[in-house]
Design an enzyme around this catalytic site. Sequence first.
Site, PDB file in Angstrom:
ATOM      1  N   HIS A   1     -78.149  14.819 -34.317  1.00 24.45           N
ATOM      2  CA  HIS A   1     -78.807  15.733 -35.475  1.00 24.45           C
ATOM      3  C   HIS A   1     -80.021  15.221 -35.242  1.00 24.45           C
ATOM      4  CE1 HIS A   1     -80.542  16.818 -39.202  1.00 24.45           C
ATOM      5  NE2 HIS A   1     -80.834  15.658 -39.483  1.00 24.45           N
TER       6      HIS A   1
ATOM      7  N   ASN B   1     -87.332  20.254 -37.889  1.00 28.05           N
ATOM      8  CA  ASN B   1     -85.826  19.866 -38.510  1.00 28.05           C
ATOM      9  C   ASN B   1     -85.065  20.885 -39.290  1.00 28.05           C
ATOM     10  OD1 ASN B   1     -83.631  18.545 -39.640  1.00 28.05           O
ATOM     11  ND2 ASN B   1     -84.736  17.278 -40.979  1.00 28.05           N
TER      12      ASN B   1
ATOM     13  N   CYS C   1     -77.612  17.391 -44.191  1.00 26.28           N
ATOM     14  CA  CYS C   1     -77.686  18.217 -42.838  1.00 26.28           C
ATOM     15  C   CYS C   1     -76.366  17.926 -42.249  1.00 26.28           C
ATOM     16  CB  CYS C   1     -78.537  17.366 -41.968  1.00 26.28           C
ATOM     17  SG  CYS C   1     -80.298  17.418 -42.409  1.00 26.28           S
TER      18      CYS C   1
ATOM     19  N   GLU D   1     -78.234  23.462 -46.942  1.00 26.71           N
ATOM     20  CA  GLU D   1     -78.612  22.588 -48.229  1.00 26.71           C
ATOM     21  C   GLU D   1     -80.025  23.297 -48.776  1.00 26.71           C
ATOM     22  OE1 GLU D   1     -80.724  18.732 -47.582  1.00 26.71           O
ATOM     23  OE2 GLU D   1     -80.060  18.965 -45.548  1.00 26.71           O
TER      24      GLU D   1
HETATM   25  P1  HMG Z   1     -94.172   7.455 -42.122  1.00 28.12           P
HETATM   26  O1  HMG Z   1     -93.784   6.344 -43.089  1.00 28.12           O
HETATM   27  O2  HMG Z   1     -95.706   8.049 -42.720  1.00 28.12           O
HETATM   28  O3  HMG Z   1     -94.478   7.191 -40.671  1.00 28.12           O
HETATM   29  O4  HMG Z   1     -93.382   8.556 -41.918  1.00 28.12           O
HETATM   30  P2  HMG Z   1     -94.646   5.473 -39.842  1.00 28.12           P
HETATM   31  O5  HMG Z   1     -95.887   4.886 -40.471  1.00 28.12           O
HETATM   32  O6  HMG Z   1     -93.201   4.858 -40.144  1.00 28.12           O
HETATM   33  O7  HMG Z   1     -95.087   6.164 -38.553  1.00 28.12           O
HETATM   34  C1  HMG Z   1     -93.929   6.604 -37.715  1.00 28.12           C
HETATM   35  C2  HMG Z   1     -94.237   6.528 -36.131  1.00 28.12           C
HETATM   36  O8  HMG Z   1     -95.492   6.653 -35.830  1.00 28.12           O
HETATM   37  C3  HMG Z   1     -94.218   4.557 -36.100  1.00 28.12           C
HETATM   38  O9  HMG Z   1     -93.570   4.575 -35.055  1.00 28.12           O
HETATM   39  C4  HMG Z   1     -95.657   4.415 -35.932  1.00 28.12           C
HETATM   40  O10 HMG Z   1     -95.750   3.304 -35.070  1.00 28.12           O
HETATM   41  C5  HMG Z   1     -96.155   5.727 -35.219  1.00 28.12           C
HETATM   42  P3  HMG Z   1     -92.423   3.419 -34.691  1.00 28.12           P
HETATM   43  O11 HMG Z   1     -93.069   2.154 -34.914  1.00 28.12           O
HETATM   44  O12 HMG Z   1     -91.503   3.851 -35.871  1.00 28.12           O
HETATM   45  O13 HMG Z   1     -91.866   3.658 -33.299  1.00 28.12           O
HETATM   46  N1  HMG Z   1     -97.706   5.850 -35.275  1.00 28.12           N
HETATM   47  C6  HMG Z   1     -98.597   6.212 -34.283  1.00 28.12           C
HETATM   48  N2  HMG Z   1     -98.339   6.475 -33.006  1.00 28.12           N
HETATM   49  C7  HMG Z   1     -99.216   6.754 -32.182  1.00 28.12           C
HETATM   50  N3  HMG Z   1    -100.496   7.088 -32.530  1.00 28.12           N
HETATM   51  C8  HMG Z   1    -100.672   6.675 -34.070  1.00 28.12           C
HETATM   52  C9  HMG Z   1     -99.950   6.332 -34.889  1.00 28.12           C
HETATM   53  N4  HMG Z   1     -99.525   5.901 -36.215  1.00 28.12           N
HETATM   54  C10 HMG Z   1     -98.462   5.829 -36.605  1.00 28.12           C
HETATM   55  N5  HMG Z   1    -102.033   6.688 -34.582  1.00 28.12           N
HETATM   56  C11 HMG Z   1     -90.907   9.099 -41.996  1.00 28.12           C
HETATM   57  C12 HMG Z   1     -92.031   8.491 -41.247  1.00 28.12           C
HETATM   58  C13 HMG Z   1     -89.448   8.978 -41.424  1.00 28.12           C
HETATM   59  C14 HMG Z   1     -90.645   7.911 -43.371  1.00 28.12           C
HETATM   60  C15 HMG Z   1     -91.183  10.451 -42.454  1.00 28.12           C
HETATM   61  O14 HMG Z   1     -91.446  11.382 -41.341  1.00 28.12           O
HETATM   62  C16 HMG Z   1     -90.150  10.718 -43.396  1.00 28.12           C
HETATM   63  O15 HMG Z   1     -90.079  10.430 -44.606  1.00 28.12           O
HETATM   64  N6  HMG Z   1     -89.422  11.851 -43.014  1.00 28.12           N
HETATM   65  C17 HMG Z   1     -88.162  12.398 -43.694  1.00 28.12           C
HETATM   66  C18 HMG Z   1     -86.952  11.484 -43.677  1.00 28.12           C
HETATM   67  C19 HMG Z   1     -86.261  11.526 -42.168  1.00 28.12           C
HETATM   68  O16 HMG Z   1     -86.311  12.221 -41.418  1.00 28.12           O
HETATM   69  N7  HMG Z   1     -85.463  10.328 -42.002  1.00 28.12           N
HETATM   70  C20 HMG Z   1     -84.510  10.403 -40.714  1.00 28.12           C
HETATM   71  C21 HMG Z   1     -83.364   9.977 -41.057  1.00 28.12           C
HETATM   72  S1  HMG Z   1     -82.301  10.845 -42.228  1.00 28.12           S
HETATM   73  C22 HMG Z   1     -81.955  12.261 -41.770  1.00 28.12           C
HETATM   74  O17 HMG Z   1     -82.021  12.554 -40.674  1.00 28.12           O
HETATM   75  C23 HMG Z   1     -81.496  13.467 -42.727  1.00 28.12           C
HETATM   76  C24 HMG Z   1     -82.485  14.405 -42.905  1.00 28.12           C
HETATM   77  O18 HMG Z   1     -82.322  15.302 -41.772  1.00 28.12           O
HETATM   78  C25 HMG Z   1     -82.042  15.142 -44.223  1.00 28.12           C
HETATM   79  C26 HMG Z   1     -80.684  15.676 -44.479  1.00 28.12           C
HETATM   80  O19 HMG Z   1     -79.500  15.107 -44.122  1.00 28.12           O
HETATM   81  O20 HMG Z   1     -80.426  16.713 -45.003  1.00 28.12           O
HETATM   82  C27 HMG Z   1     -83.817  14.009 -43.153  1.00 28.12           C
END
Ligand code: HMG
Length: 367
Positions: free
Chosen positions: A242, A287, A117, A85
């Site tokens: 993945h 990733n 992906c 991609e």
């Molecule tokens: P965010 O919204 O900033 O994070 O980003 P959050 O607030 O949801 O926190 C993440 C985790 O950290 C949570 O844990 C928090 O509790 C924890 P959970 O409750 O989920 O178990 N946390 C802490 N832990 C310890 N100490 C602390 C602390 N603070 C918070 N102090 C988000 C998360 C996934 C949204 C971001 O990383 C993102 O946008 N990522 C990109 C999208 C993604 O990867 N999605 C995955 C599925 S889609 C996919 O796999 C396709 C992809 O590869 C693309 C493709 O297909 O081409 C992305």
Amino acid sequence: MTKTQTFGIASLGVHLPPLAMKVEELAELRGVDPNKFTRGLGCREIALCPEGFDVVDLATEAARRALSRWDGKLEDIGLLAVGTETAVDMSRPLGAFVASNLGLSGNIRSYEVKHACYGGSVALRQALEWKLSGVSKGKAALVIAADVSLYAPKDPGEPTQGAGAVAMIVDAPTICAIDADTFAYSEPQLDFWRPVGEAYPRVDGPLSLDCYMRGAEHCFRQFIGERDAKAAFAELSDICFHVPFPKMVKKALVHTATALGLSEAETATLYEQKVEPTMRLNQRVGNCYTAALWLSVAHTLAGKDEGARLATFSYGSGFGTELFGLTAGPGAKAAAWMTDVETDLKDRRLIDGAEYERLREANVPAH
Ligand code: HMG
């Protein structure tokens, strides 16, 4: 009745870029508690490309490495499929850039596959099914999954960035056989996308998590069928996913195993023994989109006894998912491709937050 021939991965090549940064550096730069990136998301390091180094370099070197360890010749390749991609041209396939670098031309079907992906896995399935159909006339396929993942600076996805390439020659099942049987599920969703003309993806983070988990459940339900889920999981030595970031995989495994009736304790054991160890290399790379699953597979197959069974789950935003099995072949034990990984990890340079900032300013991806 004629016995169906078995095909699989005859040779593997991996390439990782020459720079990396610890996620703690990024946390400091962005004023975030580092535990959010390490414990919250499960990330450790992000692989980065220096100026003048791109996805073509990653894909070409991975392919060169796979070809160098294969007992065939360039003339024996009849299909070149690249899943990516990180397009460098809206028309010309990435494979044309790679083929030019490799000196590969002639009676070859060469094309690019795009489905976020999932593109690398689709390319691999097409190569396998081309072999199974009989139209390959004994030729082999070169499949490459290669990507550079970059989010806009300060985007929540920034700690999950990475880059890498995995090349696979599909022919005799020396490293692993690939099951002809496969289980797919897709839904049109807007969870992660990159509009034409924009350098960085747009993401609906919570929706993307939900789509990934639902896709996993649908695929595993088909894979398990009428069997007892616990017994079906027991037959697998490992389950590779993945890996956008390790916490995502844990969430999907817990969601799926629970939906299939495993207890909390059984799910925890399954994760610790058969899933968490498959992501150790991904944690050091981040990733790399199409290559993320195949990097996990390359790491997991290394040293396996012949006959070990792995399940592989692909996810690509948009969204498309697919699950199929692999069986380790005689070449898995020696794991020749792991020298690529060791060399690249040893040679790469760790950068700090200030250098990362300069790199991001200089290195806005083409769109
Ligand atoms: P965010 O919204 O900033 O994070 O980003 P959050 O607030 O949801 O926190 C993440 C985790 O950290 C949570 O844990 C928090 O509790 C924890 P959970 O409750 O989920 O178990 N946390 C802490 N832990 C310890 N100490 C602390 C602390 N603070 C918070 N102090 C988000 C998360 C996934 C949204 C971001 O990383 C993102 O946008 N990522 C990109 C999208 C993604 O990867 N999605 C995955 C599925 S889609 C996919 O796999 C396709 C992809 O590869 C693309 C493709 O297909 O081409 C992305």
